[in-house]
Design a protein around this motif. Structure first.
Motif, mmCIF file in Angstrom:
data_model
loop_
_atom_site.group_PDB
_atom_site.id
_atom_site.type_symbol
_atom_site.label_atom_id
_atom_site.label_comp_id
_atom_site.label_asym_id
_atom_site.label_seq_id
_atom_site.Cartn_x
_atom_site.Cartn_y
_atom_site.Cartn_z
ATOM 1 N N GLU A 159 -21.142 -11.629 -5.516
ATOM 2 C CA GLU A 159 -21.125 -13.070 -5.720
ATOM 3 C C GLU A 159 -21.789 -13.824 -4.571
ATOM 4 O O GLU A 159 -22.539 -14.772 -4.779
ATOM 5 N N ARG A 160 -21.515 -13.397 -3.334
ATOM 6 C CA ARG A 160 -22.078 -14.098 -2.182
ATOM 7 C C ARG A 160 -23.600 -13.988 -2.176
ATOM 8 O O ARG A 160 -24.310 -14.992 -1.997
ATOM 9 N N LEU A 161 -24.121 -12.787 -2.376
ATOM 10 C CA LEU A 161 -25.560 -12.598 -2.374
ATOM 11 C C LEU A 161 -26.221 -13.325 -3.542
ATOM 12 O O LEU A 161 -27.308 -13.896 -3.397
ATOM 13 N N GLN A 162 -25.578 -13.326 -4.684
ATOM 14 C CA GLN A 162 -26.118 -14.022 -5.842
ATOM 15 C C GLN A 162 -26.276 -15.507 -5.556
ATOM 16 O O GLN A 162 -27.284 -16.134 -5.910
ATOM 17 N N GLN A 163 -25.270 -16.096 -4.904
ATOM 18 C CA GLN A 163 -25.318 -17.513 -4.585
ATOM 19 C C GLN A 163 -26.429 -17.819 -3.585
ATOM 20 O O GLN A 163 -27.150 -18.819 -3.712
ATOM 21 N N LEU A 164 -26.583 -16.949 -2.583
ATOM 22 C CA LEU A 164 -27.631 -17.150 -1.583
ATOM 23 C C LEU A 164 -29.020 -17.052 -2.203
ATOM 24 O O LEU A 164 -29.929 -17.823 -1.864
ATOM 25 N N ILE A 165 -29.203 -16.102 -3.121
ATOM 26 C CA ILE A 165 -30.496 -15.954 -3.794
ATOM 27 C C ILE A 165 -30.769 -17.157 -4.682
ATOM 28 O O ILE A 165 -31.875 -17.709 -4.699
ATOM 29 N N TYR A 166 -29.751 -17.593 -5.413
ATOM 30 C CA TYR A 166 -29.905 -18.713 -6.343
ATOM 31 C C TYR A 166 -30.305 -19.991 -5.611
ATOM 32 O O TYR A 166 -31.132 -20.771 -6.097
ATOM 33 N N THR A 167 -29.737 -20.222 -4.439
ATOM 34 C CA THR A 167 -30.032 -21.436 -3.667
ATOM 35 C C THR A 167 -31.242 -21.282 -2.759
ATOM 36 O O THR A 167 -31.663 -22.250 -2.108
ATOM 37 N N GLY A 168 -31.813 -20.078 -2.698
ATOM 38 C CA GLY A 168 -32.963 -19.854 -1.838
ATOM 39 C C GLY A 168 -32.618 -19.800 -0.369
ATOM 40 O O GLY A 168 -33.465 -20.081 0.484
ATOM 41 N N ASN A 169 -31.370 -19.413 -0.064
ATOM 42 C CA ASN A 169 -30.907 -19.359 1.322
ATOM 43 C C ASN A 169 -30.465 -17.958 1.730
ATOM 44 O O ASN A 169 -29.535 -17.808 2.527
ATOM 45 N N LEU A 170 -31.118 -16.948 1.201
ATOM 46 C CA LEU A 170 -30.756 -15.570 1.527
ATOM 47 C C LEU A 170 -30.958 -15.329 3.016
ATOM 48 O O LEU A 170 -32.033 -15.580 3.565
ATOM 49 N N ASP A 171 -29.914 -14.866 3.697
ATOM 50 C CA ASP A 171 -29.997 -14.645 5.139
ATOM 51 C C ASP A 171 -30.491 -13.232 5.456
ATOM 52 O O ASP A 171 -30.661 -12.396 4.565
ATOM 53 N N ASP A 172 -30.709 -12.974 6.760
ATOM 54 C CA ASP A 172 -31.249 -11.681 7.176
ATOM 55 C C ASP A 172 -30.322 -10.527 6.796
ATOM 56 O O ASP A 172 -30.782 -9.464 6.367
ATOM 57 N N LYS A 173 -29.022 -10.726 6.964
ATOM 58 C CA LYS A 173 -28.067 -9.659 6.654
ATOM 59 C C LYS A 173 -28.113 -9.287 5.177
ATOM 60 O O LYS A 173 -28.163 -8.109 4.817
ATOM 61 N N GLY A 174 -28.091 -10.306 4.324
ATOM 62 C CA GLY A 174 -28.154 -10.037 2.887
ATOM 63 C C GLY A 174 -29.474 -9.432 2.477
ATOM 64 O O GLY A 174 -29.525 -8.512 1.646
ATOM 65 N N LEU A 175 -30.579 -9.919 3.065
ATOM 66 C CA LEU A 175 -31.900 -9.391 2.740
ATOM 67 C C LEU A 175 -32.004 -7.928 3.132
ATOM 68 O O LEU A 175 -32.545 -7.110 2.378
ATOM 69 N N ASP A 176 -31.481 -7.563 4.305
ATOM 70 C CA ASP A 176 -31.549 -6.173 4.754
ATOM 71 C C ASP A 176 -30.813 -5.254 3.783
ATOM 72 O O ASP A 176 -31.296 -4.158 3.449
ATOM 73 N N ARG A 177 -29.653 -5.675 3.308
ATOM 74 C CA ARG A 177 -28.865 -4.846 2.386
ATOM 75 C C ARG A 177 -29.583 -4.666 1.057
ATOM 76 O O ARG A 177 -29.644 -3.564 0.500
ATOM 77 N N LEU A 178 -30.155 -5.754 0.549
ATOM 78 C CA LEU A 178 -30.874 -5.666 -0.722
ATOM 79 C C LEU A 178 -32.167 -4.872 -0.572
ATOM 80 O O LEU A 178 -32.585 -4.164 -1.487
ATOM 81 N N ALA A 179 -32.793 -4.978 0.600
ATOM 82 C CA ALA A 179 -34.055 -4.263 0.816
ATOM 83 C C ALA A 179 -33.855 -2.752 0.790
ATOM 84 O O ALA A 179 -34.657 -2.022 0.193
ATOM 85 N N VAL A 180 -32.786 -2.260 1.437
ATOM 86 C CA VAL A 180 -32.600 -0.810 1.476
ATOM 87 C C VAL A 180 -32.263 -0.260 0.088
ATOM 88 O O VAL A 180 -32.658 0.862 -0.253
ATOM 89 N N VAL A 181 -31.565 -1.049 -0.727
ATOM 90 C CA VAL A 181 -31.300 -0.599 -2.100
ATOM 91 C C VAL A 181 -32.589 -0.624 -2.916
ATOM 92 O O VAL A 181 -32.867 0.281 -3.706
#
Length: 288
Positions: free
Chosen positions: A215-237
């Motif tokens: 939910e947290r990552l979805q909200q950050l992506i939806y608002t265009g505010n994805l932070d470095d921590k979330g981006l790193d986690r999504l990038a490795v997947v």
């Protein structure tokens, strides 16, 4: 809303991994759950099953946390600290990834194979049709020769139809099924290890995917505010499937959709990343 990691160009095997029907898979899952419960007294998987059925990512996470606390899902979220660093191509090569410099270049193997087959087959038929008597020997070769142009026109007007043909044709490659299994298993495993709940997956031909929810990552992506921590986690997947193929095969053919997803995450990140930082993050994620 869930993150969907799936190959744009499908791939996979000669090794015998059977693509089970949904009914068969549910039966295997039921037997596995019974066996797991019998070997781990006191472990209840009903909460996890119910959460997955409802596509409730928070409930899935809570259920796995409880199973982890009970000593059952020990690898769940066992690698939660993901932090990028500068990465070179040499590190990827040393790790065992073949042709690391070409990892991020979308493969055209399956597209080229289909087009070459269509052109070759229609060319041969056109030559043979030229031996027909009378006007047939004049008009029929022209009609047959127009088939490649029709295929290209269909691809321009309706890419989905052409993609469906490419997917079907790709199944003739001997490594087709094994690539799918290896690629999707990598997405699944890495998401599990870093603590991203898995809501669904499929190995059905043309529908290969692993769906994640947070939910947290979805909200950050939806608002265009994805932070470095979330981006790193999504990038490795995102890069997990690509890396898994690169460890086994000289060429990776299932990276197009994964790279597209990663670029979408880049575009929703604040502050934005330069091209050089995007390239380094892609390498690091594959290395991780």
């Amino acid at each position: 809303m869930a993150f969907r990691f799936a190959p744009f160009v499908v791939y996979p095997s000669t090794r015998v991994y059977h693509l089970e029907s949904p009914l068969r898979r549910s039966e295997i899952w039921r037997k596995w759950c019974i066996g797991a419960s019998s070997t781990a007294p006191g472990v209840d998987l009903e909460a996890l099953n119910a959460a997955i059925a409802k596509k409730d990512s928070d409930a899935v996470k809570d259920a796995l946390d409880q199973l982890n606390g009970a000593g059952w899902a020990r690898k769940w979220s066992s690698q939660p600290y993901v932090s990028r660093r500068t990465t070179s191509l040499r590190e990827l090569t040393t790790l065992g990834i073949k042709n690391a410099e070409n990892l991020a270049i979308p493969s055209v193997r399956n597209d080229a194979a289909l087009l070459s087959t269509v052109v070759g087959a229609t060319g041969l038929l056109a030559v043979l049709a030229g031996r027909l008597p009378g006007d047939w020997g004049f008009f029929v070769p022209y009609l047959i020769g127009s088939i490649p142009l029709i295929v290209l026109a269909v691809g321009s007007i309706s890419p989905g139809l052409l993609q469906a043909a490419i997917v079907g044709f790709s199944s003739f490659f001997p490594d087709y099924q094994e690539r799918i299994v290896r690629h999707e298993a990598a997405h699944f495993l890495v998401a599990y290890l870093i603590g991203l709940p898995i809501l669904d997956y499929s190995l059905d031909i043309g529908k290969e995917h692993v769906n994640l929810g947070d939910e947290r990552l979805q909200q950050l992506i939806y608002t265009g505010n994805l932070d470095d921590k979330g981006l790193d986690r999504l990038a490795v997947v995102s890069m997990a499937g690509l890396a898994a193929e690169g460890l086994q095969y000289d060429k990776v053919v299932g990276q197009s959709a994964d790279l597209f997803s990663l670029q979408r995450f880049f575009n929703r990140t604040k502050p934005s990343l330069s091209k050089e930082k995007q390239q380094n993050l892609t390498r690091w994620a594959a290395l991780f």
